[in-house]
Design a protein around this motif. Sequence first.
Motif, PDB file in Angstrom:
ATOM      1  N   LYS A  13       0.851  -1.182   0.000  1.00 55.56           N
ATOM      2  CA  LYS A  13       0.000   0.000   0.000  1.00 55.56           C
ATOM      3  C   LYS A  13       0.890   1.236   0.000  1.00 55.56           C
ATOM      4  CE  LYS A  13      -4.500  -0.924   0.207  1.00 55.56           C
ATOM      5  NZ  LYS A  13      -5.463  -0.293  -0.732  1.00 55.56           N
ATOM      6  N   ALA A  14       0.592   2.189  -0.852  1.00 64.39           N
ATOM      7  CA  ALA A  14       1.361   3.426  -0.893  1.00 64.39           C
ATOM      8  C   ALA A  14       1.102   4.243   0.372  1.00 64.39           C
ATOM      9  CB  ALA A  14       0.984   4.235  -2.126  1.00 64.39           C
ATOM     10  N   GLY A  15       2.150   4.943   0.827  1.00 67.40           N
ATOM     11  CA  GLY A  15       2.000   5.835   1.973  1.00 67.40           C
ATOM     12  C   GLY A  15       1.964   5.146   3.310  1.00 67.40           C
ATOM     13  N   VAL A  16       2.023   3.828   3.343  1.00 67.61           N
ATOM     14  CA  VAL A  16       2.031   3.062   4.586  1.00 67.61           C
ATOM     15  C   VAL A  16       3.484   2.777   4.962  1.00 67.61           C
ATOM     16  CG1 VAL A  16       1.400   0.861   5.663  1.00 67.61           C
ATOM     17  CG2 VAL A  16      -0.229   2.033   4.164  1.00 67.61           C
ATOM     18  N   THR A  17       3.807   2.923   6.237  1.00 69.95           N
ATOM     19  CA  THR A  17       5.185   2.691   6.687  1.00 69.95           C
ATOM     20  C   THR A  17       5.389   1.219   7.016  1.00 69.95           C
ATOM     21  OG1 THR A  17       5.369   4.939   7.569  1.00 69.95           O
ATOM     22  CG2 THR A  17       6.935   3.297   8.388  1.00 69.95           C
ATOM     23  N   TYR A  18       6.323   0.603   6.301  1.00 69.88           N
ATOM     24  CA  TYR A  18       6.705  -0.789   6.548  1.00 69.88           C
ATOM     25  C   TYR A  18       8.085  -0.814   7.204  1.00 69.88           C
ATOM     26  CZ  TYR A  18       2.993  -2.069   3.229  1.00 69.88           C
ATOM     27  OH  TYR A  18       1.786  -2.229   2.585  1.00 69.88           O
TER      28      TYR A  18
ATOM     29  N   ILE B 131      27.878 -18.129  17.210  1.00 74.15           N
ATOM     30  CA  ILE B 131      27.824 -17.213  16.079  1.00 74.15           C
ATOM     31  C   ILE B 131      27.085 -15.959  16.530  1.00 74.15           C
ATOM     32  CG2 ILE B 131      27.005 -16.845  13.739  1.00 74.15           C
ATOM     33  CD1 ILE B 131      27.117 -19.822  13.271  1.00 74.15           C
ATOM     34  N   THR B 132      27.703 -14.826  16.341  1.00 70.49           N
ATOM     35  CA  THR B 132      27.071 -13.552  16.676  1.00 70.49           C
ATOM     36  C   THR B 132      26.440 -12.974  15.415  1.00 70.49           C
ATOM     37  OG1 THR B 132      28.676 -13.124  18.426  1.00 70.49           O
ATOM     38  CG2 THR B 132      27.442 -11.236  17.587  1.00 70.49           C
ATOM     39  N   PHE B 133      25.171 -12.627  15.504  1.00 69.96           N
ATOM     40  CA  PHE B 133      24.470 -12.047  14.364  1.00 69.96           C
ATOM     41  C   PHE B 133      24.230 -10.554  14.590  1.00 69.96           C
ATOM     42  CE2 PHE B 133      22.949 -16.516  13.883  1.00 69.96           C
ATOM     43  CZ  PHE B 133      23.459 -16.727  12.612  1.00 69.96           C
ATOM     44  N   TYR B 134      24.088  -9.867  13.482  1.00 61.64           N
ATOM     45  CA  TYR B 134      23.796  -8.434  13.493  1.00 61.64           C
ATOM     46  C   TYR B 134      22.559  -8.185  12.647  1.00 61.64           C
ATOM     47  CZ  TYR B 134      28.418  -8.098  15.507  1.00 61.64           C
ATOM     48  OH  TYR B 134      29.500  -8.256  16.328  1.00 61.64           O
ATOM     49  N   SER B 135      21.868  -7.111  12.983  1.00 63.77           N
ATOM     50  CA  SER B 135      20.632  -6.766  12.271  1.00 63.77           C
ATOM     51  C   SER B 135      20.787  -5.430  11.555  1.00 63.77           C
ATOM     52  CB  SER B 135      19.451  -6.671  13.245  1.00 63.77           C
ATOM     53  OG  SER B 135      19.012  -7.948  13.634  1.00 63.77           O
ATOM     54  N   LEU B 136      20.120  -5.324  10.424  1.00 64.19           N
ATOM     55  CA  LEU B 136      19.900  -4.054   9.744  1.00 64.19           C
ATOM     56  C   LEU B 136      18.397  -3.830   9.728  1.00 64.19           C
ATOM     57  CD1 LEU B 136      20.583  -1.589   7.968  1.00 64.19           C
ATOM     58  CD2 LEU B 136      20.407  -3.133   5.978  1.00 64.19           C
ATOM     59  N   SER B 137      17.947  -2.743  10.355  1.00 62.22           N
ATOM     60  CA  SER B 137      16.520  -2.447  10.415  1.00 62.22           C
ATOM     61  C   SER B 137      16.260  -1.074   9.802  1.00 62.22           C
ATOM     62  CB  SER B 137      16.035  -2.481  11.872  1.00 62.22           C
ATOM     63  OG  SER B 137      14.634  -2.310  11.945  1.00 62.22           O
ATOM     64  N   TRP B 138      15.196  -0.968   9.004  1.00 64.38           N
ATOM     65  CA  TRP B 138      14.850   0.331   8.436  1.00 64.38           C
ATOM     66  C   TRP B 138      13.355   0.356   8.091  1.00 64.38           C
ATOM     67  CZ3 TRP B 138      16.607  -3.663   5.551  1.00 64.38           C
ATOM     68  CH2 TRP B 138      16.127  -3.869   4.256  1.00 64.38           C
ATOM     69  N   THR B 139      12.802   1.565   8.002  1.00 60.24           N
ATOM     70  CA  THR B 139      11.407   1.732   7.600  1.00 60.24           C
ATOM     71  C   THR B 139      11.357   2.312   6.196  1.00 60.24           C
ATOM     72  OG1 THR B 139      11.255   3.936   8.609  1.00 60.24           O
ATOM     73  CG2 THR B 139      10.601   2.046   9.959  1.00 60.24           C
ATOM     74  N   LEU B 140      10.221   2.069   5.536  1.00 56.54           N
ATOM     75  CA  LEU B 140      10.118   2.444   4.124  1.00 56.54           C
ATOM     76  C   LEU B 140       8.662   2.646   3.746  1.00 56.54           C
ATOM     77  CD1 LEU B 140      11.796   2.646   1.433  1.00 56.54           C
ATOM     78  CD2 LEU B 140      11.208   0.237   1.070  1.00 56.54           C
ATOM     79  N   GLN B 141       8.415   3.645   2.904  1.00 58.69           N
ATOM     80  CA  GLN B 141       7.096   3.839   2.298  1.00 58.69           C
ATOM     81  C   GLN B 141       7.230   3.668   0.786  1.00 58.69           C
ATOM     82  OE1 GLN B 141       5.239   7.545   3.412  1.00 58.69           O
ATOM     83  NE2 GLN B 141       4.910   6.899   5.523  1.00 58.69           N
ATOM     84  N   PHE B 142       6.388   2.811   0.228  1.00 59.47           N
ATOM     85  CA  PHE B 142       6.428   2.573  -1.213  1.00 59.47           C
ATOM     86  C   PHE B 142       5.650   3.656  -1.943  1.00 59.47           C
ATOM     87  CE2 PHE B 142       7.054  -1.628   0.700  1.00 59.47           C
ATOM     88  CZ  PHE B 142       8.200  -2.042   0.030  1.00 59.47           C
ATOM     89  N   PRO B 143       6.080   4.009  -3.160  1.00 60.98           N
ATOM     90  CA  PRO B 143       5.440   5.143  -3.852  1.00 60.98           C
ATOM     91  C   PRO B 143       4.086   4.830  -4.457  1.00 60.98           C
ATOM     92  CG  PRO B 143       7.226   4.228  -5.188  1.00 60.98           C
ATOM     93  CD  PRO B 143       7.287   3.531  -3.866  1.00 60.98           C
ATOM     94  N   TYR B 144       3.775   3.546  -4.736  1.00 64.18           N
ATOM     95  CA  TYR B 144       2.518   3.213  -5.414  1.00 64.18           C
ATOM     96  C   TYR B 144       1.875   1.976  -4.779  1.00 64.18           C
ATOM     97  CZ  TYR B 144       4.509   6.161  -9.099  1.00 64.18           C
ATOM     98  OH  TYR B 144       5.057   7.199  -9.796  1.00 64.18           O
ATOM     99  N   ASP B 145       0.550   1.900  -4.915  1.00 67.48           N
ATOM    100  CA  ASP B 145      -0.169   0.689  -4.513  1.00 67.48           C
ATOM    101  C   ASP B 145       0.134  -0.452  -5.485  1.00 67.48           C
ATOM    102  OD1 ASP B 145      -1.372   1.990  -2.431  1.00 67.48           O
ATOM    103  OD2 ASP B 145      -3.316   2.253  -3.410  1.00 67.48           O
ATOM    104  N   SER B 146       0.171  -1.665  -4.946  1.00 73.61           N
ATOM    105  CA  SER B 146       0.255  -2.880  -5.769  1.00 73.61           C
ATOM    106  C   SER B 146       1.318  -2.782  -6.854  1.00 73.61           C
ATOM    107  CB  SER B 146      -1.119  -3.188  -6.398  1.00 73.61           C
ATOM    108  OG  SER B 146      -2.102  -3.318  -5.389  1.00 73.61           O
ATOM    109  N   ASP B 147       2.457  -2.232  -6.500  1.00 74.61           N
ATOM    110  CA  ASP B 147       3.595  -2.067  -7.406  1.00 74.61           C
ATOM    111  C   ASP B 147       4.466  -3.330  -7.335  1.00 74.61           C
ATOM    112  OD1 ASP B 147       5.426  -0.908  -9.107  1.00 74.61           O
ATOM    113  OD2 ASP B 147       6.116   0.610  -7.685  1.00 74.61           O
ATOM    114  N   THR B 148       5.424  -3.417  -8.202  1.00 77.88           N
ATOM    115  CA  THR B 148       6.485  -4.419  -8.085  1.00 77.88           C
ATOM    116  C   THR B 148       7.777  -3.672  -7.783  1.00 77.88           C
ATOM    117  OG1 THR B 148       5.455  -5.993  -9.613  1.00 77.88           O
ATOM    118  CG2 THR B 148       7.820  -6.183  -9.286  1.00 77.88           C
ATOM    119  N   CYS B 149       8.337  -3.918  -6.611  1.00 78.79           N
ATOM    120  CA  CYS B 149       9.521  -3.188  -6.160  1.00 78.79           C
ATOM    121  C   CYS B 149      10.636  -4.169  -5.804  1.00 78.79           C
ATOM    122  CB  CYS B 149       9.200  -2.313  -4.957  1.00 78.79           C
ATOM    123  SG  CYS B 149       8.073  -0.942  -5.317  1.00 78.79           S
TER     124      CYS B 149
END
Length: 602
Positions: free
Chosen positions: A194-199, A256-274
């Motif tokens: 969904k566009a404008g939604v923060t994931y 084994i020590t693991f690390y994370s990369l976390s980020w938020t993102l808003q997609f520009p269009y609904d039902s797009d392929t990104c």
Amino acid sequence: MVSSAIRNYGTTHQCDSCSHSVCKDLNEKLRTTQLVVTFSGNRPVISLRPPPERVNFTCGIRWPIECEVISDIIHHIEWDPPKPEPFYQSTGYERTPMPVGEERGKVVFCIDHATKHPYFTYSRIGGSREPIKRATFYDVNETDLILEFESRFESGNLQKAVQVGARDYELTLRTDMYTTKHTQWFYFRVRNMKAGVTYRFTIINLMKSSSLYLQGMKPLLYSERDAEENGVGWQRAGSNIKYYRNCSQDSNNDTITFYSLSWTLQFPYDSDTCYLAHCYPYTYSRLQRYLSHITSNPAVKSYCKVRVLCQSLAGNAVYVITIMPQDSGRMDKTKKAVVVTARVHPGESNASWMMEGFLGFLLGDSADAQLLRDTFIFKVVPMLNPDGVVVGNYRCSLAGSDLNRKYRTLLRDSFPSVWHTRNMVEKLMAERDVVLYCDFHGHSRKNNVFMYGCSNKVDASLTLHERVFPLMMSKNASNKFSFNTCKFRVQKSKEGTGRIAMWRLGIKNSYTMEATFGGSTLGDRRGTHFTTQDLKSMGFHLCDTLLDYCDPDPIKVRDEGNIKSYAILLDTSGSDSSDSDGLPLHLLDQPKNAHTEVNRLL
């Protein structure tokens, strides 16, 4: 008569369409196709078979038999942002979500990680013979939209996605095939947004303790709809970016020590392929298209020959490009050579963009390009590890090893590309002087572009020799190339690298050129990401610097003292070491008493 002629040449022959019974008899005993017999009347004319004029770039890509490969053809347009894209500025309030796991979350995407064999066995075009398994695990009719993930395409490597909140997803990357390590590169597809939604996306199994994400690097986003409607390609995107240690996990009694990369993102269009990626993807298919394009140009074809250096472990072609004017240079032993290679580490796609820029300049019609072609013979291996690129590995080949630790190996069949590259260079050096060897890489912890070279501690007169070329590069690309970051050392742990192996053969100017995954901290580009055009420009600058090096401009290299001022930089090491530099995995499965002899070969 034919038999007598053949005996005089000491071998048999191939006669493609011959009605002579003696030729049919000889063909049954055929040992080579190097000689061709034709007839002038009844007299045989024997000649060498000419090499093929063109390499076949239409052959399908070979994958390990374990790999499921979707039929979708992935294509990304090239695009350069109108303004430099700034680094992310941390607020200090970014979240550090700890792994939730599939026990408390919901698996929405999962592909098999376990391989049928502990090491590579065989390959086929298109990968697995079995039907593509379902990898998405949710009801498409659910009212609350769930993202649809996919990575079973060339260079993709997402293994699992777990929904841990309404818009939060935990992502697990596939390790390099036939290893349990090397998770840094990522590249996958997302739909049903969904566009404008923060994931929020959180990769939970990274293995490096530090990263350029700690210095403001942003992930990359590509929207197919944005590309089609606005001509916009890959762009930096994301907020609330955090790179951090998340947990330790026991595996086979090892921690084994693991690390994370976390980020938020808003997609520009609904039902797009990104698509989301660590760096601008550059696939083996793209290389084939590029080589096919340049060899279809008659003008370029007159001085540029593309051949197959060898076959990879999976049977994909490793290409070598020879650039020199037609019918000149081969017999002129005074003409010096330049050797350039790239993509020994498959996740370092920035190296391929530099290579394309290098070839684009060198094969162009400018006066400088013509002068370079008249001055040098170029041998170029644009992709040393095509198998790793195809399957989405970060560092290793299908032998489960770092090829950039194998340049001294005698195991030709296990590490074909580096064995044949070294062999090619040895033969070249027997004919002429090689003035420069440069291997293109990407770097995950430092910004800018820089070089690692060697240092001659035996001959004092050559102590500063290897610093001249990098210093000149810094003058030609002052807002991208950092001489201060260059290092010049010969470490025991790096003896198997291309840089040191070629230096040991006698190439004084032997370098690794490292391009950051991030961007620049220099001049007017300070604090901004590199684009594909920036990376290509470094290939241009290498050509420009090569011209300057052959006819030095005293303004660019003022005096020896200018180089000596950087001597304090010699006490640190070069690029990251790899712990996947031992035997190929299929040999590790042999009885222990066989290891001593194989180690001797290494």
